[in-house]
Scaffold this motif. Structure first.
Motif, PDB file in Angstrom:
ATOM      1  N   PRO A   7       0.831  -1.206   0.000  1.00  0.00           N
ATOM      2  CA  PRO A   7       0.000   0.000   0.000  1.00  0.00           C
ATOM      3  C   PRO A   7       0.863   1.252   0.000  1.00  0.00           C
ATOM      4  CG  PRO A   7      -0.771  -1.590   1.628  1.00  0.00           C
ATOM      5  CD  PRO A   7       0.543  -2.105   1.108  1.00  0.00           C
ATOM      6  N   THR A   8       0.501   2.212  -0.812  1.00  0.00           N
ATOM      7  CA  THR A   8       1.255   3.455  -0.877  1.00  0.00           C
ATOM      8  C   THR A   8       0.750   4.434   0.149  1.00  0.00           C
ATOM      9  OG1 THR A   8      -0.237   4.445  -2.474  1.00  0.00           O
ATOM     10  CG2 THR A   8       1.559   3.123  -3.350  1.00  0.00           C
ATOM     11  N   SER A   9       1.592   5.409   0.479  1.00  0.00           N
ATOM     12  CA  SER A   9       1.221   6.409   1.479  1.00  0.00           C
ATOM     13  C   SER A   9       0.133   7.323   0.998  1.00  0.00           C
ATOM     14  CB  SER A   9       2.449   7.235   1.863  1.00  0.00           C
ATOM     15  OG  SER A   9       2.940   7.920   0.724  1.00  0.00           O
ATOM     16  N   VAL A  10      -0.128   7.343  -0.325  1.00  0.00           N
ATOM     17  CA  VAL A  10      -1.167   8.234  -0.852  1.00  0.00           C
ATOM     18  C   VAL A  10      -2.510   7.888  -0.270  1.00  0.00           C
ATOM     19  CG1 VAL A  10      -2.367   8.934  -2.969  1.00  0.00           C
ATOM     20  CG2 VAL A  10       0.115   8.598  -2.979  1.00  0.00           C
ATOM     21  N   GLN A  11      -2.740   6.580   0.023  1.00  0.00           N
ATOM     22  CA  GLN A  11      -4.050   6.179   0.512  1.00  0.00           C
ATOM     23  C   GLN A  11      -4.349   6.744   1.884  1.00  0.00           C
ATOM     24  OE1 GLN A  11      -3.013   1.992  -0.484  1.00  0.00           O
ATOM     25  NE2 GLN A  11      -5.163   1.904  -0.988  1.00  0.00           N
ATOM     26  N   THR A  12      -3.316   7.013   2.679  1.00  0.00           N
ATOM     27  CA  THR A  12      -3.580   7.529   4.015  1.00  0.00           C
ATOM     28  C   THR A  12      -3.340   9.011   4.146  1.00  0.00           C
ATOM     29  OG1 THR A  12      -1.352   6.879   4.632  1.00  0.00           O
ATOM     30  CG2 THR A  12      -3.113   5.331   5.121  1.00  0.00           C
ATOM     31  N   LYS A  13      -2.817   9.655   3.082  1.00  0.00           N
ATOM     32  CA  LYS A  13      -2.678  11.112   3.120  1.00  0.00           C
ATOM     33  C   LYS A  13      -4.038  11.743   2.877  1.00  0.00           C
ATOM     34  CE  LYS A  13       2.078  11.445   1.478  1.00  0.00           C
ATOM     35  NZ  LYS A  13       2.949  12.007   0.427  1.00  0.00           N
ATOM     36  N   ARG A  14      -4.375  12.742   3.615  1.00  0.00           N
ATOM     37  CA  ARG A  14      -5.660  13.409   3.443  1.00  0.00           C
ATOM     38  C   ARG A  14      -5.417  14.864   3.153  1.00  0.00           C
ATOM     39  NH1 ARG A  14      -7.884   9.303   2.268  1.00  0.00           N
ATOM     40  NH2 ARG A  14      -9.911  10.281   2.481  1.00  0.00           N
ATOM     41  N   ILE A  15      -6.403  15.544   2.663  1.00  0.00           N
ATOM     42  CA  ILE A  15      -6.210  16.926   2.221  1.00  0.00           C
ATOM     43  C   ILE A  15      -6.928  17.922   3.114  1.00  0.00           C
ATOM     44  CG2 ILE A  15      -5.989  16.212  -0.173  1.00  0.00           C
ATOM     45  CD1 ILE A  15      -8.891  17.221  -0.545  1.00  0.00           C
ATOM     46  N   PHE A  16      -7.344  17.505   4.299  1.00  0.00           N
ATOM     47  CA  PHE A  16      -8.138  18.420   5.099  1.00  0.00           C
ATOM     48  C   PHE A  16      -7.322  19.487   5.802  1.00  0.00           C
ATOM     49  CE2 PHE A  16     -10.836  14.613   4.877  1.00  0.00           C
ATOM     50  CZ  PHE A  16     -11.822  15.179   4.101  1.00  0.00           C
ATOM     51  N   LEU A 269      -0.405  -3.710  -9.788  1.00  0.00           N
ATOM     52  CA  LEU A 269       0.353  -2.473  -9.629  1.00  0.00           C
ATOM     53  C   LEU A 269      -0.355  -1.295 -10.287  1.00  0.00           C
ATOM     54  CD1 LEU A 269       3.134  -1.174  -8.768  1.00  0.00           C
ATOM     55  CD2 LEU A 269       3.840  -1.593 -11.131  1.00  0.00           C
ATOM     56  N   VAL A 270      -0.775  -1.475 -11.535  1.00  0.00           N
ATOM     57  CA  VAL A 270      -1.413  -0.384 -12.275  1.00  0.00           C
ATOM     58  C   VAL A 270      -2.737   0.005 -11.627  1.00  0.00           C
ATOM     59  CG1 VAL A 270      -2.441   0.241 -14.494  1.00  0.00           C
ATOM     60  CG2 VAL A 270      -0.261  -0.962 -14.438  1.00  0.00           C
ATOM     61  N   ASP A 271      -3.516  -0.985 -11.178  1.00  0.00           N
ATOM     62  CA  ASP A 271      -4.773  -0.676 -10.493  1.00  0.00           C
ATOM     63  C   ASP A 271      -4.515   0.127  -9.220  1.00  0.00           C
ATOM     64  OD1 ASP A 271      -6.184  -1.946 -12.445  1.00  0.00           O
ATOM     65  OD2 ASP A 271      -6.919  -3.592 -11.189  1.00  0.00           O
ATOM     66  N   GLN A 272      -3.444  -0.225  -8.492  1.00  0.00           N
ATOM     67  CA  GLN A 272      -3.129   0.520  -7.278  1.00  0.00           C
ATOM     68  C   GLN A 272      -2.795   1.962  -7.592  1.00  0.00           C
ATOM     69  OE1 GLN A 272      -3.124  -0.567  -3.809  1.00  0.00           O
ATOM     70  NE2 GLN A 272      -3.273   1.653  -3.900  1.00  0.00           N
ATOM     71  N   TYR A 273      -2.003   2.179  -8.638  1.00  0.00           N
ATOM     72  CA  TYR A 273      -1.644   3.538  -9.023  1.00  0.00           C
ATOM     73  C   TYR A 273      -2.886   4.349  -9.395  1.00  0.00           C
ATOM     74  CZ  TYR A 273       3.360   2.312  -9.237  1.00  0.00           C
ATOM     75  OH  TYR A 273       4.637   1.936  -8.929  1.00  0.00           O
ATOM     76  N   SER A 274      -3.770   3.755 -10.175  1.00  0.00           N
ATOM     77  CA  SER A 274      -4.995   4.467 -10.571  1.00  0.00           C
ATOM     78  C   SER A 274      -5.895   4.706  -9.371  1.00  0.00           C
ATOM     79  CB  SER A 274      -5.742   3.668 -11.643  1.00  0.00           C
ATOM     80  OG  SER A 274      -4.958   3.514 -12.808  1.00  0.00           O
ATOM     81  N   ARG A 275      -5.954   3.722  -8.458  1.00  0.00           N
ATOM     82  CA  ARG A 275      -6.791   3.878  -7.261  1.00  0.00           C
ATOM     83  C   ARG A 275      -6.300   5.041  -6.413  1.00  0.00           C
ATOM     84  NH1 ARG A 275      -5.907  -0.801  -5.385  1.00  0.00           N
ATOM     85  NH2 ARG A 275      -7.490  -1.815  -6.652  1.00  0.00           N
ATOM     86  N   ASP A 276      -4.978   5.216  -6.318  1.00  0.00           N
ATOM     87  CA  ASP A 276      -4.435   6.332  -5.553  1.00  0.00           C
ATOM     88  C   ASP A 276      -4.957   7.663  -6.084  1.00  0.00           C
ATOM     89  OD1 ASP A 276      -3.004   4.608  -3.975  1.00  0.00           O
ATOM     90  OD2 ASP A 276      -1.098   4.899  -5.003  1.00  0.00           O
ATOM     91  N   THR A 277      -4.941   7.823  -7.401  1.00  0.00           N
ATOM     92  CA  THR A 277      -5.417   9.069  -8.009  1.00  0.00           C
ATOM     93  C   THR A 277      -6.899   9.280  -7.736  1.00  0.00           C
ATOM     94  OG1 THR A 277      -3.733   9.095  -9.750  1.00  0.00           O
ATOM     95  CG2 THR A 277      -5.790  10.246 -10.212  1.00  0.00           C
ATOM     96  N   SER A 302      -1.585  12.836 -17.683  1.00  0.00           N
ATOM     97  CA  SER A 302      -1.201  12.125 -18.904  1.00  0.00           C
ATOM     98  C   SER A 302      -1.999  10.848 -19.064  1.00  0.00           C
ATOM     99  CB  SER A 302       0.297  11.802 -18.888  1.00  0.00           C
ATOM    100  OG  SER A 302       1.064  12.984 -18.907  1.00  0.00           O
ATOM    101  N   GLY A 303      -2.899  10.595 -18.134  1.00  0.00           N
ATOM    102  CA  GLY A 303      -3.797   9.450 -18.252  1.00  0.00           C
ATOM    103  C   GLY A 303      -3.470   8.330 -17.285  1.00  0.00           C
ATOM    104  N   PHE A 304      -4.485   7.531 -16.977  1.00  0.00           N
ATOM    105  CA  PHE A 304      -4.331   6.365 -16.121  1.00  0.00           C
ATOM    106  C   PHE A 304      -5.404   5.370 -16.522  1.00  0.00           C
ATOM    107  CE2 PHE A 304      -6.682   9.759 -14.100  1.00  0.00           C
ATOM    108  CZ  PHE A 304      -7.853   9.159 -13.674  1.00  0.00           C
ATOM    109  N   LEU A 305      -5.138   4.098 -16.267  1.00  0.00           N
ATOM    110  CA  LEU A 305      -6.031   3.033 -16.712  1.00  0.00           C
ATOM    111  C   LEU A 305      -7.052   2.682 -15.643  1.00  0.00           C
ATOM    112  CD1 LEU A 305      -3.452   0.648 -18.435  1.00  0.00           C
ATOM    113  CD2 LEU A 305      -5.083   2.172 -19.557  1.00  0.00           C
ATOM    114  N   THR A 306      -8.313   2.560 -16.047  1.00  0.00           N
ATOM    115  CA  THR A 306      -9.390   2.122 -15.154  1.00  0.00           C
ATOM    116  C   THR A 306     -10.182   1.032 -15.865  1.00  0.00           C
ATOM    117  OG1 THR A 306     -10.809   3.918 -15.960  1.00  0.00           O
ATOM    118  CG2 THR A 306      -9.580   4.321 -13.937  1.00  0.00           C
TER     119      THR A 306
END
Length: 594
Positions: A7-16, A269-277, A302-306
């Protein structure tokens, strides 16, 4: 588990941090080791609800439509009877219709949220501050999917757009999918330009991408999802060309399995990257949706796969959020007209040259072109589904920002209730046409997912949870607890709360090989007079394998939250609800903030 698939840190970073108070979310060490597909956490500010209003539930599907003539100009003056909507090819009866104009979209605006607490002192605004901003423009840079060659011209174009093309009174914010660069809404254009200068590519390097055999993500999808034999043969030949393995007779039978395993890893891997975005974009939409007035999000990527069903459902849920809150998503394809190197991919592996198989090299090139087109599909879907525009195939990104932020003169909003909609999670394709033979181009929502038959609805009345937050009685239908201590957060007084949840008492639903449950919690601070001060609500979405379920039954889940508040005495109210049966647990703690 390979490092690239953790799991990448992006999933737990929040923008509040862009709000008036900051929320910091940290999982305990035990929870950090749980794979990303087994636990997902979402958080947002909690506010006491307004008095309930009468609501009627319906399966109303909203379809935004923009109509242009052959010259690209907006067509106004159309009526409800001019449109036809087809759901999976079946004509539908339009029961709601509106023609939204900029004037109608400009509702009285609320003050913009405060900038981050650690932001630099404001410089002199280029525009005089407006009491009622005309527009909120959120610039979202998908820096996880913006290589340096694409990001640099887009960043420069965005800076020129901010300097010269915004309307007086606009408020601008900057967000990134990595969350490394964030700026709350402001009319200080100098600060916006300076923040844009901080943008850098955060494209991740993948160990999977350089493993053997190398393959593109699109090729991997063809192998795993469609059992495509040509893609499989290409993978085998790539492995031989790269000397991952040989044609030794003892290995021939195992080669398809080796290639398919690599394809599974690439897709994960690719699904995880797209999920982060998508996760961070959802946070941005929810934040922007709380404002009033004309609001838009401009997604530059530049695009991501879903291509997987869970990701398609996720992007459809973003459309639902945007439609529900009235936020328009515009998309700018940073690839422009420059073609990618044939075979290039998120894995950053070099294309293999199949000198002895020119037919397969041509096939590999065709897969790369198909992936290049597919990378833009999500951006097109998000824009079309919310009434926005998709700027692509053009290197004039300055023009792109101008066109995307120019609100259409008319946005038609159609609504219908599909007959006998089954809760089977299936995708419904939408088509909108005009009656009569008119040469107009329509940009409209493409489809939606039916409700999930396994969705976990709350059994209790919707106001029971909020009433428990405002109460003081202890509730113990399962075990929860919290410890508190005062702290300093960014130099300000705060209260740190460690929430503990015992999972062995939760009534998990069994779905295939997973145990599923959603748990909602709220932490609310009340002052000495009993007046609500601030709060945070969150949700654990649990989709646990048996070994993880057993580990959590022994150790439980922990989560740390910090709430900023002035020094003083408070009452902290913790309320937790499991969504399967709607059971509640609640505790009240006297606390002091120093």
């Amino acid at each position: 588990m390979p490092a690239a698939l953790r799991p990448t840190s992006v999933q737990t970073k929040r923008i509040f941090a862009i709000g008036a108070w900051a929320l910091f979310l940290v999982l305990a060490a035990r929870a950090q080791r749980i794979p990303a597909d087994e636990i997902r956490i979402s958080t947002q500010p909690y506010r006491l609800p307004a008095p309930p209003a009468l609501r009627v539930q319906t399966n109303l599907v909203m379809v935004p439509v923009v109509v242009r003539d052959t010259a690209g100009k907006i067509v106004a003056g159309l009526k409800q009877e001019d449109f036809q909507v087809f759901d999976n090819g079946k004509p539908q009866t339009i029961i709601s219709f509106s023609a939204e104009t900029p004037a109608r979209l400009s509702a009285p605006a609320q003050p913009a949220p405060a900038a981050p607490a650690n932001a630099a002192p404001a410089s002199v605004p280029a525009f005089p501050p407006a009491a009622t901003p005309r527009r909120y423009v959120a610039l979202f840079f998908d820096d996880l999917n913006l290589p340096v060659g694409d990001l640099a011209p887009v960043r420069k174009a965005a800076q020129e757009f901010v300097r010269h093309d915004l309307e007086a009174g606009d408020r601008v914010a900057i967000f990134t999918s990595s969350t490394d660069v964030t700026l709350g809404f402001t009319d200080d254009l100098r600060k916006v330009v300076d923040t844009l200068a901080l943008l850098k590519p955060r494209v991740r390097r993948s160990s999977v991408g350089v493993s053997c055999p190398w393959m593109s993500a699109y090729q991997a999808y063809q192998i795993v999802n469609f059992n495509d034999q040509a893609s499989m043969e290409l993978g085998i030949e790539q492995g031989i060309a790269e000397q991952c393995f040989s044609r030794d007779s003892n290995m021939v039978a195992s080669l398809p399995g080796i290639v398919k395993n690599q394809a599974f890893q690439m897709i994960s891997l690719v699904d995880q990257y797209s999920r982060d975005t998508l996760i961070v974009l959802k946070d941005v939409l929810q934040y922007v949706g709380k404002l009033s007035g004309r609001r838009m999000v401009v997604l530059a990527s530049s695009g991501f796969l879903t291509m997987s069903t869970p990701l398609r459902r996720s992007q459809d849920s973003l459309v639902e959020i945007a439609l529900r809150t009235g936020v328009v998503i515009h998309s700018l394809d940073a690839k422009g007209l420059a073609a990618d190197a044939v075979g290039s991919d998120v894995g950053n592996g070099p294309p293999s040259l199949l000198m002895l198989r020119p037919d397969l090299q041509q096939f590999a090139d065709s897969l790369a072109r198909e992936q290049h087109a597919q990378m833009s599909e999500a951006m097109s879907f998000l824009a079309g589904g919310t009434g926005g525009r998709f700027f692509h195939g053009n290197n004039d990104f300055g023009r792109g920002f101008r066109e995307l932020t120019a609100t259409p003169e008319v946005l038609y909003m159609l609504g219908y209730a599909p007959d006998n909609l089954k809760p089977d999670s299936t995708y419904h394709a939408l088509k909108v046409t005009l009656t009569g033979a008119r040469e107009y181009k329509l940009d409209a929502r493409r489809g939606y997912f039916a409700p999930d038959k396994l969705r976990l609805p709350p059994v209790v009345p919707p106001d029971k949870f909020d009433l428990a937050v405002q109460g003081s009685d202890a509730l113990a239908e399962f075990v929860v607890g919290a410890t508190t201590r005062p702290e300093k957060s960014a130099g300000q007084s705060a209260l740190r709360v460690q929430v503990r949840l015992t999972t062995r008492d939760l009534p998990f639903l069994r779905r295939e090989d997973r145990s599923v449950e959603n748990v909602r919690f709220v932490l609310a601070l009340f002052d000495a007079q009993g007046k609500f001060h601030s709060g945070v609500e969150g949700e654990w979405v649990l989709n646990l394998k048996d070994e993880t379920l057993a580990r959590l039954a022994e150790h439980g889940l922990e989560q740390a939250v910090s709430l900023r508040a002035p020094p003083g005495a408070y009452k902290l109210r913790l309320v937790v609800q499991e969504r399967m049966h709607g059971r509640l647990a609640a505790q009240t703690y006297p606390v002091a903030v120093m």
